[in-house]
Structure formats: structure tokens, C-alpha cells
Design an enzyme around this catalytic site. Structure first.
Site, PDB file in Angstrom:
ATOM      1  CE  LYS A  15      -1.343   0.006   4.947  1.00  0.00           C
ATOM      2  NZ  LYS A  15       0.031   0.046   5.412  1.00  0.00           N
ATOM      3  NE  ARG A  90      -0.835   1.287  12.945  1.00  0.00           N
ATOM      4  CZ  ARG A  90       0.015   0.737  12.080  1.00  0.00           C
ATOM      5  NH1 ARG A  90       0.082  -0.563  11.973  1.00  0.00           N
ATOM      6  NH2 ARG A  90       0.795   1.482  11.343  1.00  0.00           N
ATOM      7  NE  ARG A 129       9.997  -7.268   4.628  1.00  0.00           N
ATOM      8  CZ  ARG A 129       9.131  -6.293   4.874  1.00  0.00           C
ATOM      9  NH1 ARG A 129       8.536  -5.662   3.887  1.00  0.00           N
ATOM     10  NH2 ARG A 129       8.858  -5.935   6.108  1.00  0.00           N
ATOM     11  NE  ARG A 174       5.998  -7.360  11.123  1.00  0.00           N
ATOM     12  CZ  ARG A 174       6.840  -7.408  10.088  1.00  0.00           C
ATOM     13  NH1 ARG A 174       7.790  -8.305  10.050  1.00  0.00           N
ATOM     14  NH2 ARG A 174       6.717  -6.558   9.098  1.00  0.00           N
TER      15      ARG A 174
END
Ligand SMILES: [Zn+2]
Length: 217
Positions: A15, A90, A129, A174
Site C-alpha cells: 500500500k 489502524r 524478503r 505480526r
């Protein structure tokens, strides 16, 4: 009347990239909580000083301080045609606070875009990653390995680094926390008809086409 677009999506959904593209297209300001924090600290505002103090002591910045800083930040940028809120609200509590802020400031919430990525893919995006330790070029063990094993495509360096919280255990936690905190915002915005769900597993350009068109529908 200031306009707002809210971007909701889990870590690793892309995003931030979409927010940058939309900012360039619409001339809106791209507002992330991190950017607000940095701007307030750099400007040396009383709120920024308060936040800096908390960070230096390793403390936790409460919702109310984030909200106050956001109000201050938005006021400083009141010449912008609109804002893309990336990562705020959030939680449902923040969402309700923002709703009352909109009412008081006569702001208009154009759309809330939810970037959807299945959990399994998200896990691979985050846990896979890594970056070149020399030039910072980013790679992914599942999706984007260097052309030659262990050699950076960009600079030829042979050592890489990985964020500490990108290991499997942390990534799972997470995502779980994200779902728990942010999940309740989805029905909240769906009820008022502003929520748009975008499939965020496609090419950046295709996702952007959907985001952009959803604003005019
Ligand atoms: Zn490199």
C-alpha cells in the site's frame, strides 16, 4: 473541504507504493504515521518534543499523542487538495476518533481502500524478503532471488541482511496482531459504503488502475 482517502492493508501488501502513485496522480499529501512523527519532531513542535522524549526513553507513543500530531500535521498542510492516510486509523478506536475529527473539521472521507492479500502469500512476502547489505537492493527468497545465487544484481556484493522481525515466528505474530487490531475497521467502513476491496496480488499498475477507478465510482 479537505478530502481523505484511507488505505488499509497488512504489512507487505504494497500500500505504500500505491499511496506514492496516487499522491503523484492527485496531488494529495501522503500521510503515514511515521512521516507525521518525523515532521513534528523535525519542526520541533511541543508535540514533536514530547514524542521525541518518549522515543528516546524507549517508551510507547499513545493513540492520543498520535492523534494530536496528526491534527497538527494536517493543519500545517491545509493547502493540499486532500490526504491519503496510509496506516491510520489502524484500530476501531482510532477509526471512531477519526470519524469525529471529520465531523468537526467538515472533512470528507472519499473512500477506504482495503488491499487484500491472502495470509499465506503475505507470510512469504514478509518472511522471504532480504536486502543487499551494500546497496540496499531488495529481494525475496520466494519471488525475487538474485540472478546469480548470493550475488546482488545491482552491485555485485555478496552479503545480505534480513530484518529481525521478518523471521517466520515474528511474521506470524505480526499478521495475527494486524488481523486482531485492524480487522474490526472493515465492517465499520463497509457499513457506511465507503469500503473498496482491492486484490493486491497483481502487478503494481493493475492494482493502481483499480484504486484510481474506485475513487470515481
Ligand atoms: Zn547491492
Amino acid at each position: 473541504m479537505p478530502k481523505y482517502i484511507i488505505f488499509i492493508g497488512p504489512p507487505g501488501c504494497g500500500k505504500g507504493t500505491q499511496a506514492t502513485l496516487l499522491r503523484d496522480k492527485l496531488g494529495y499529501d501522503h500521510v503515514s504515521t511515521g512521516a507525521v512523527l518525523r515532521a513534528e519532531i523535525e519542526a520541533g513542535t511541543p508535540l514533536g518534543k514530547q514524542a521525541k522524549d518518549i522515543i528516546e526513553k524507549g517508551g510507547f507513543i499513545e493513540d492520543s499523542l498520535i492523534e494530536d500530531m496528526l491534527v497538527s500535521y494536517l493543519a500545517q498542510k491545509s493547502d493540499r487538495p486532500g490526504f491519503i492516510l496510509d496506516g491510520f486509523p489502524r484500530t476501531l478506536v482510532q477509526g471512531k476518533w477519526f470519524e469525529s475529527y471529520l465531523n468537526h473539521s467538515a472533512g470528507q472521507l472519499e473512500k477506504v481502500i482495503y488491499f487484500f492479500v491472502p495470509e499465506e502469500i503475505l507470510t512469504k512476502r514478509l518472511s522471504g524478503r532480504f536486502t543487499c547489505a551494500q546497496c540496499g537492493a531488495s529481494y525475496n527468497h520466494y519471488y525475487k532471488k538474485p540472478k546469480v545465487d548470493n550475488v546482488c544484481d545491482a552491485c555485485g556484493h555478496t552479503s545480505f541482511s534480513k530484518r529481525k522481525d521478518d523471521d517466520m515466528a515474528h511474521v506470524g505474530e505480526r499478521i495475527r496482531l494486524y488481523n486482531e487490531r485492524t480487522g474490526p475497521l472493515l465492517p465499520f467502513y463497509e457499513e457506511t459504503g465507503v469500503l473498496v476491496k482491492v486484490d493486491a496480488m497483481r502487478r503494481v499498475e493493475d492494482i493502481f488502475t483499480d484504486v484510481y477507478h474506485s475513487l470515481n465510482s
